[in-house]
Design a protein around this motif. Structure first.
Motif: not given
Length: 201
Positions: A146-150
């Motif tokens: 799962l790709e996440q950008h924070i």
């Protein structure tokens, strides 16, 4: 075993959070749909049978860590699970109508910014961690890769993923794919507020 926080409802309470009720019912549906007993699910999540039973009866509210374990067992992101309990997913959600889920025990607040829909491939979430909050998600990710950008908006935030630690200041953005345990820590002195962009692989 997993932990939980009281739902804050007793025999004299007259107000029940409808989202919590729908979430409890949905979790029960997912378990029975898999053909699992409570004992089966307890073995898969390392959460006690009694906790799972109380959760499915809406007697308690799940912590962020507990909900993460359940999402991993059912192989769906938390965002999708929460979207599935929305009564009628709209296209536009005003700021004051966005769903907010709080885990007071760990100092975490999650606001669903994107209009909810179970078929979403991407989503925007606002997260807030109170000073000193320290949350570790040690169960397998619900969706490997799962790709996440924070994107940190306020405060300071320490994130550990795939064995690497990062320290974020306001304006910093961290991108990673979720393969294993992650840790979120707000060192303070102020709360950490961030935008989380989730993209399904």
């Amino acid at each position: 075993m997993g932990t939980e926080k009281p739902a804050g409802r007793g025999p004299d309470d007259v107000c029940v959070d409808p989202m919590e009720t729908r979430l409890a019912a949905r979790l029960a549906e997912l378990r029975t749909g898999q053909g699992w007993s409570l004992d089966d699910l307890a073995r898969r999540t390392d959460v006690s049978r009694s906790t799972l039973s109380r959760l499915e009866r809406a007697e308690i509210s799940p912590t962020a860590a507990l909900l993460s374990r359940l999402c991993a067992a059912y192989e769906r992101p938390m965002s999708r699970l929460l979207a599935e309990v929305e009564s009628q997913p709209p296209r536009l959600v005003r700021s004051d109508e966005q769903s907010v889920w709080r885990d007071d025990a760990s100092g975490f607040t999650r606001r669903s910014v994107s209009p909810p829909h179970p078929g979403l491939q991407g989503e925007v979430v606002e997260g807030t961690l109170q000073p000193g909050a320290d949350i570790t998600y040690d169960s397998p990710p619900p969706v490997p890769g799962l790709e996440q950008h924070i994107w940190l908006l306020d405060g300071r935030l320490h994130i550990t993923t795939s064995g690497t630690a990062y320290s974020l200041a306001p304006g910093d953005c961290l991108r990673f794919r979720l393969w294993g345990p992650t840790r979120f820590h707000c060192p303070g002195p102020a709360a950490a507020r961030y935008a989380l962009l989730v993209v399904l692989p």
